[in-house]
Design a protein around this motif. Structure first.
Motif, PDB file in Angstrom:
ATOM      1  N   SER A 117       0.828  -1.203   0.000  1.00  0.00           N
ATOM      2  CA  SER A 117       0.000   0.000   0.000  1.00  0.00           C
ATOM      3  C   SER A 117       0.867   1.260   0.000  1.00  0.00           C
ATOM      4  O   SER A 117       0.547   2.256  -0.672  1.00  0.00           O
ATOM      5  N   ALA A 118       1.960   1.209   0.742  1.00  0.00           N
ATOM      6  CA  ALA A 118       2.869   2.364   0.793  1.00  0.00           C
ATOM      7  C   ALA A 118       3.511   2.597  -0.575  1.00  0.00           C
ATOM      8  O   ALA A 118       3.624   3.736  -1.038  1.00  0.00           O
ATOM      9  N   ILE A 119       3.921   1.517  -1.199  1.00  0.00           N
ATOM     10  CA  ILE A 119       4.541   1.637  -2.532  1.00  0.00           C
ATOM     11  C   ILE A 119       3.525   2.190  -3.529  1.00  0.00           C
ATOM     12  O   ILE A 119       3.820   3.081  -4.330  1.00  0.00           O
ATOM     13  N   ASP A 120       2.321   1.663  -3.461  1.00  0.00           N
ATOM     14  CA  ASP A 120       1.256   2.162  -4.360  1.00  0.00           C
ATOM     15  C   ASP A 120       1.077   3.668  -4.191  1.00  0.00           C
ATOM     16  O   ASP A 120       0.901   4.402  -5.170  1.00  0.00           O
ATOM     17  N   LEU A 121       1.123   4.117  -2.940  1.00  0.00           N
ATOM     18  CA  LEU A 121       0.901   5.537  -2.671  1.00  0.00           C
ATOM     19  C   LEU A 121       2.011   6.406  -3.274  1.00  0.00           C
ATOM     20  O   LEU A 121       1.736   7.431  -3.910  1.00  0.00           O
ATOM     21  N   PHE A 160       8.020  -3.269  -5.780  1.00  0.00           N
ATOM     22  CA  PHE A 160       8.473  -1.904  -6.078  1.00  0.00           C
ATOM     23  C   PHE A 160       9.029  -1.838  -7.505  1.00  0.00           C
ATOM     24  O   PHE A 160       8.685  -0.938  -8.284  1.00  0.00           O
ATOM     25  N   ASN A 161       9.885  -2.798  -7.835  1.00  0.00           N
ATOM     26  CA  ASN A 161      10.488  -2.799  -9.177  1.00  0.00           C
ATOM     27  C   ASN A 161       9.422  -2.955 -10.260  1.00  0.00           C
ATOM     28  O   ASN A 161       9.475  -2.309 -11.307  1.00  0.00           O
ATOM     29  N   LYS A 162       8.461  -3.837  -9.989  1.00  0.00           N
ATOM     30  CA  LYS A 162       7.389  -4.070 -10.965  1.00  0.00           C
ATOM     31  C   LYS A 162       6.582  -2.783 -11.187  1.00  0.00           C
ATOM     32  O   LYS A 162       6.291  -2.404 -12.323  1.00  0.00           O
ATOM     33  N   ASN A 167       5.217   1.845 -14.600  1.00  0.00           N
ATOM     34  CA  ASN A 167       4.847   3.266 -14.685  1.00  0.00           C
ATOM     35  C   ASN A 167       5.971   4.151 -15.215  1.00  0.00           C
ATOM     36  O   ASN A 167       5.908   5.375 -15.107  1.00  0.00           O
ATOM     37  N   ASN A 168       6.991   3.490 -15.763  1.00  0.00           N
ATOM     38  CA  ASN A 168       8.097   4.222 -16.377  1.00  0.00           C
ATOM     39  C   ASN A 168       8.779   5.174 -15.384  1.00  0.00           C
ATOM     40  O   ASN A 168       9.080   6.319 -15.720  1.00  0.00           O
TER      41      ASN A 168
END
Lengths: 453, 67
Positions: A117-121, A160-162, A167-168
């Motif tokens: 969730s943090a990475i998504d944010l 995170f890498n994915k 998202n470039n």
């Protein structure tokens, strides 16, 4: 002509140094020049000699009108584009000064959903604000690179890498670590070196210093030496040509040995800079009696170590002396950071992440909500922290170092005065001023690179 | 050193002679653009290596905390 509003006048033996940090100007003058400037300030007729006046205009000590601040203002929205995860409070060391009591209780490892969730944010925020560079960091609490955390780290970094690739975005991963990897197997270490872009290793100095200040937890509550393991890790990183940093905490006991510590680091590392930070007494210091160096001692031995550094052709870094830039705040603790504790609490300060910390009310600004699978923030607290800029600190108003230290550390200041805007008891002020004063004098002597007019 | 370094905090006795002993311009080495961040300079936008060894890429940590 008027005097620049942000002119500072620093006595220097029988001379004075005129310093305008926002313009980057430093001029060493006789007291006669100061007297003439005082007359101008009082609205009296200028008695400045023409050639002196010309130089003071050129250096913007004298200005036609006050210019706006050179410090770029950012928006006040809380939209972090970097994240630091604290996977656990578990730790294999028992450092005598640990701010978070790492390893004292076996605690949980962060749930992957919190990290996800943090990475998504931060990905979402990066896309929104057009930020291409995105950073994932791991830090304490405890030791992030423990064997028991590896699965969590792998999942988080992989996700995170994915997301950055999809998202470039340009993602980077780093971790702080104590460098004691005896609990890791070869494959774990290989994964770390391949998937984490940089490590920052805490090492306090030679074996006697390291083993006394940063012992390893052994059986039956006994402590064991950790230095050999850290040195071994550094050896591996050197062989692999892997990027890493070394940071030492300087205590009252080790402060006279700062030059020796630097020489030791230089003997085991090819790095060109080392971080020597004075201890601030908190956390476990209360029970171990680990003591901070006095500001006078730290400054004295830091300046001595700088001479050693020049000989070794390396640099020394200390967080209060940001000589290469000007800032109106010390760090991202001022309502910018997005640091997540193992339980999903959001703090802006690494040193304040536990809910029972007496500064939690100030720095803990959010929480992961598992029901909604998202983070929720306290905007009032964030705004409060964002207001902690040096322009709002009365005690800093007339200090020449204000834009170099940015009001210094929020947590350390708050711990001493119980106020974000009261720095009057901050013991680090004299260090910050002393280092800047020394640096300015060095520059005036033309002893270091830069432009001497 | 105290914390008052303004013209008003300097006494009133001055010598007659006006002299400039040295000038230095920090602009050549400083980055005058950060707000509310601790610019570590390690980030690529700064275009140079920074001595901050705590936070390699972001501008968020001051390096004050250790583990």
């Amino acid at each position: 002509m008027e005097i620049n509003n942000e002119l500072f006048v620093i006595p220097d033996e029988d001379k004075f140094i005129l310093y305008v940090p926002l313009e980057g100007s430093v001029v060493s003058v006789s007291s006669g020049v100061v007297g003439a400037l005082k007359k101008i300030k009082k609205g009296e007729e200028s008695s400045l000699q023409p050639e002196i006046k010309e130089q003071l205009i050129k250096t913007k000590i004298l200005v036609e009108s006050q210019s706006s601040c050179n410090i770029k203002k950012e928006g006040s929205e809380y939209e972090p584009t970097s994240i630091t995860l604290m996977p656990t409070y578990n730790c294999n060391l028992r450092c005598v000064y640990c701010y978070s009591h790492g390893g004292e209780r076996v605690g949980q490892i962060m749930e992957f959903d919190v990290a996800k969730s943090a990475i998504d944010l931060v990905v979402k925020n990066s896309l929104k604000v057009g930020n291409k560079d995105i950073h994932l960091g791991f830090h304490g609490g405890g030791e992030p690179l423990l064997r028991g955390n590896i699965d969590f780290l792998k999942r988080s970094v992989e996700y995170f890498n994915k997301q950055t690739e999809k998202n470039n975005l340009k993602g980077r991963v780093s971790s702080a670590t104590n460098g004691v990897f005896n609990n890791l197997n070869h494959r774990d270490l290989e994964w770390i070196l391949k998937n984490i872009d940089r490590l920052n290793i805490s090492l306090d100095g030679t074996a006697d210093i390291q083993d006394a200040q940063r012992p390893m937890a052994g059986p039956n509550h006994r402590f064991m030496p950790s230095s050999d393991y850290v040195v071994e890790t550094i050896k591996i990183l050197e062989e692999e040509k892997y990027p890493y940093g070394i940071r030492a905490t300087i205590t009252a006991e080790s402060v006279p040995r700062m030059s020796e510590i630097l020489e030791f680091f230089h003997s085991i590392s090819s790095n060109k800079s080392f971080h020597l930070e004075p201890l601030f007494e908190c956390g476990r210091c209360k029970t171990t009696k680990a003591r901070a160096p006095s500001p006078e001692d730290y400054l004295k031995y830091l300046l001595e170590a700088k001479q050693t550094a020049e000989k070794l052709e390396v640099g020394i870094y200390y967080s209060g002396a940001k000589l290469e830039g000007i800032h109106n705040s010390f760090c991202g603790a001022a309502g910018k950071n997005f640091l997540v504790s193992p339980e999903g609490r959001v703090t802006t300060c690494l040193e304040v992440s536990r809910k029972d910390d007496d500064m939690a009310e100030i720095f803990i600004v959010g929480q992961y909500n598992p029901d909604k699978n998202q983070f929720e923030f306290d905007d009032t607290k964030i705004k409060r922290l964002q207001g902690r800029v040096v322009e709002n600190i009365p005690n800093c108003r007339d200090c020449f170092a204000k834009y170099n230290c940015g009001g210094d550390c929020l947590a350390k200041g708050y711990a001493q005065s119980r106020s974000l805007e009261d720095t009057i008891n901050n013991s680090r002020c004299s260090i910050n001023q002393g280092i800047l004063f020394h640096e300015i004098k060095q520059k005036l002597k033309g002893g270091q690179n830069g432009k001497q007019i | 050193m105290g914390n008052k370094f303004r013209l008003d905090n300097i006494g009133e006795e001055f010598e007659e002679e006006q002299e400039i002993n040295g000038i230095y311009d920090f602009k050549t080495t400083r980055n005058l653009v950060s707000d509310r961040t601790f610019c570590t300079g390690m980030c690529e936008c700064a275009g140079k290596t920074c001595p901050n060894v705590c936070s390699p890429y972001c501008s968020e940590h001051c390096g004050c905390a250790t583990i």
